[in-house]
Design a protein around this motif. Structure first.
Motif, mmCIF file in Angstrom:
data_model
loop_
_atom_site.group_PDB
_atom_site.id
_atom_site.type_symbol
_atom_site.label_atom_id
_atom_site.label_comp_id
_atom_site.label_asym_id
_atom_site.label_seq_id
_atom_site.Cartn_x
_atom_site.Cartn_y
_atom_site.Cartn_z
ATOM 1 N N ASP A 11 0.736 -1.254 0.099
ATOM 2 C CA ASP A 11 -0.127 -0.150 0.080
ATOM 3 C C ASP A 11 0.827 1.281 -0.059
ATOM 4 O O ASP A 11 1.619 1.374 0.866
ATOM 5 C CB ASP A 11 -1.046 0.046 1.011
ATOM 6 C CG ASP A 11 -2.084 -1.066 1.215
ATOM 7 O OD1 ASP A 11 -2.696 -1.108 0.062
ATOM 8 O OD2 ASP A 11 -2.296 -1.561 2.235
ATOM 9 N N MET A 12 0.796 2.054 -0.997
ATOM 10 C CA MET A 12 1.159 3.384 -0.877
ATOM 11 C C MET A 12 0.487 4.102 -0.407
ATOM 12 O O MET A 12 -0.403 4.915 -1.025
ATOM 13 C CB MET A 12 1.727 3.803 -2.419
ATOM 14 C CG MET A 12 2.447 2.886 -2.990
ATOM 15 S SD MET A 12 4.303 2.446 -2.343
ATOM 16 C CE MET A 12 5.026 3.985 -2.875
ATOM 17 N N VAL A 13 0.917 4.876 0.943
ATOM 18 C CA VAL A 13 0.005 5.493 1.855
ATOM 19 C C VAL A 13 0.414 7.009 1.613
ATOM 20 O O VAL A 13 1.332 7.148 1.926
ATOM 21 C CB VAL A 13 -0.012 4.962 3.144
ATOM 22 C CG1 VAL A 13 -0.854 5.611 3.993
ATOM 23 C CG2 VAL A 13 -0.691 3.508 3.207
ATOM 24 N N PRO A 14 -0.530 7.829 1.611
ATOM 25 C CA PRO A 14 -0.145 9.434 1.631
ATOM 26 C C PRO A 14 0.498 9.626 3.077
ATOM 27 O O PRO A 14 -0.059 9.559 3.812
ATOM 28 C CB PRO A 14 -1.614 10.039 1.172
ATOM 29 C CG PRO A 14 -2.120 9.163 0.682
ATOM 30 C CD PRO A 14 -1.893 7.874 1.210
ATOM 31 N N GLN A 15 1.640 10.473 2.888
ATOM 32 C CA GLN A 15 2.246 10.919 4.080
ATOM 33 C C GLN A 15 3.078 11.964 3.882
ATOM 34 O O GLN A 15 4.221 11.858 3.098
ATOM 35 C CB GLN A 15 3.136 9.866 4.823
ATOM 36 C CG GLN A 15 3.775 10.285 6.061
ATOM 37 C CD GLN A 15 4.584 9.213 6.766
ATOM 38 O OE1 GLN A 15 3.876 8.041 6.945
ATOM 39 N NE2 GLN A 15 5.731 9.374 7.285
ATOM 40 N N PHE A 19 4.591 9.453 -0.387
ATOM 41 C CA PHE A 19 3.897 8.033 -0.305
ATOM 42 C C PHE A 19 4.676 7.307 0.537
ATOM 43 O O PHE A 19 6.062 7.031 0.188
ATOM 44 C CB PHE A 19 3.488 7.341 -1.335
ATOM 45 C CG PHE A 19 2.275 8.113 -2.349
ATOM 46 C CD1 PHE A 19 1.164 7.793 -2.147
ATOM 47 C CD2 PHE A 19 2.527 9.086 -3.421
ATOM 48 C CE1 PHE A 19 -0.251 8.258 -2.512
ATOM 49 C CE2 PHE A 19 1.669 9.617 -3.869
ATOM 50 C CZ PHE A 19 0.191 9.254 -3.565
ATOM 51 N N ARG A 20 4.192 6.589 1.552
ATOM 52 C CA ARG A 20 4.978 5.728 2.318
ATOM 53 C C ARG A 20 4.522 4.192 2.035
ATOM 54 O O ARG A 20 3.276 3.769 2.165
ATOM 55 C CB ARG A 20 4.448 6.046 3.728
ATOM 56 C CG ARG A 20 5.344 5.017 4.832
ATOM 57 C CD ARG A 20 4.798 5.218 6.493
ATOM 58 N NE ARG A 20 5.546 4.246 7.226
ATOM 59 C CZ ARG A 20 5.156 4.070 8.277
ATOM 60 N NH1 ARG A 20 4.173 4.774 8.875
ATOM 61 N NH2 ARG A 20 5.644 3.386 9.109
ATOM 62 N N LEU A 81 -2.150 2.195 -4.966
ATOM 63 C CA LEU A 81 -1.740 3.594 -4.465
ATOM 64 C C LEU A 81 -3.203 4.292 -3.910
ATOM 65 O O LEU A 81 -4.275 4.112 -4.333
ATOM 66 C CB LEU A 81 -1.798 4.365 -5.880
ATOM 67 C CG LEU A 81 -1.009 5.627 -5.575
ATOM 68 C CD1 LEU A 81 0.349 5.821 -5.256
ATOM 69 C CD2 LEU A 81 -1.059 6.464 -7.159
ATOM 70 N N THR A 83 -5.332 7.046 -2.322
ATOM 71 C CA THR A 83 -5.672 8.378 -2.145
ATOM 72 C C THR A 83 -6.777 8.948 -1.248
ATOM 73 O O THR A 83 -7.722 7.824 -1.090
ATOM 74 C CB THR A 83 -5.954 9.127 -3.555
ATOM 75 O OG1 THR A 83 -7.035 8.387 -4.215
ATOM 76 C CG2 THR A 83 -4.885 8.711 -4.397
#
Length: 305
Positions: A11-15, A19-20, A81, A83
């Motif tokens: 999971d590319m998590v917004p931070q 992305f984390r 990804l 969002t």
């Protein structure tokens, strides 16, 4: 050993404007939760040799999950990804030709006799060839092994709803335990109320249909009177991995009670069902109390369990 077969991904998590990358996936989360709860657990899914593959393997090893059945491949790890729109998470999947999606029957060796139960589900049941491969795995072993399926339906990932309904129409009758959320039940049977939909699925073959409703708790629809347990109240950080952890708690409880067999599930009692639902709810409450899919370890659970 409880074998969990299904997706792992990043999971590319917004931070902070970037992305984390965080290891995740519904079946992967359940495998880690089972391992942390002290149950003998195995995992089956192709793992890439890219750096993300190493990131996926590390928590499995830490939780004591056996990965001997995981084929290694040079194909890339699936990315999701994430969002956020008004606080609601939306996903875009980078999955075409990925390590997991390209799972074929030849990648799966004979299951060792140490495998005593099979858990499957998630988005890994949707696309082919991996979906057809997992369907074949369940069809080949359901007569001997107790099977639990949580389809964890994500409509945005399903490009052919009728084909997927047909697959679930073949798979769910092969399961001993089916776990479905209210959203899952509505997607499968939009013309039926949740309990009616659950009883319709029960009539096709499973011994237990577990209906989870978040804050409203969990219910088991089976041959006897419906068994219900409330959700465990806690301060919620987020709900990522809550259902996956619930699944692990149910399986861990059945395993501890000596019921994780065809005969054990067939002869289950209301009190035994209640114990399984309770452990599932307690484990899920720990997961939602902290950010991300971070299931509890055995020592973090109530002493009574």
């Amino acid at each position: 050993m409880i074998l969990c077969a299904g997706e792992s991904l990043i999971d590319m998590v917004p931070q902070d404007g970037a992305f984390r990358p965080l290891a995740g996936g519904a079946v992967y989360n359940t495998a880690i939760a089972l391992g942390r709860l002290g149950r003998a657990t195995g995992y089956l899914w192709p793992i890439s040799r890219d750096p993300f593959g190493d990131q996926i393997l590390a928590p499995l090893a830490e939780a004591g999950v056996n990965t001997d059945l995981c084929p290694r491949t040079d194909r890339l790890t699936t990315l999701a990804l994430v969002t956020l729109t008004n606080g609601e998470a939306r996903y875009s999947f980078y999955d075409e030709g990925s390590a997991g999606r390209m799972l074929v029957p030849g990648d799966i060796g004979p299951l060792p006799q140490t495998v005593t139960a099979l858990f499957a589900g998630g988005i890994s049941l949707v696309p082919d060839p991996c979906g057809a491969t997992l369907e074949g795995l369940i069809a080949a072993h359901h007569a001997r092994l107790p099977v639990m399926i949580d389809p964890n339906i994500r409509p945005f990932f399903v490009t052919d709803p009728e084909a997927y309904r047909a697959r679930l129409g073949r798979l769910l009758p092969l399961a001993d335990i089916v776990k479905l959320s209210s959203d899952d039940l509505e997607w499968l049977h939009p013309d039926l109320a949740p309990e009616e939909a659950a009883r319709h699925i029960l009539a096709t073959g499973p011994k237990l249909v577990l209906h989870t409703g978040g804050e409203s708790g969990a219910r088991a629809i089976w041959a006897g009177e419906t068994v219900a347990v409330p959700a465990v109240r806690t301060t919620v950080a987020d709900t990522i991995g809550a259902g996956d952890t619930f699944n692990a708690g149910v399986l861990a409880s059945l395993d501890r009670q000596g019921l994780l067999s065809k005969d054990g599930i067939a002869a289950i009692t209301p009190d035994q069902i209640r114990a399984a639902l309770t452990l599932g709810a307690e484990a899920a409450s720990v997961t939602v109390s902290r950010p991300g899919a971070n299931p509890p370890w055995a020592h973090e659970m109530p002493a009574s369990d």
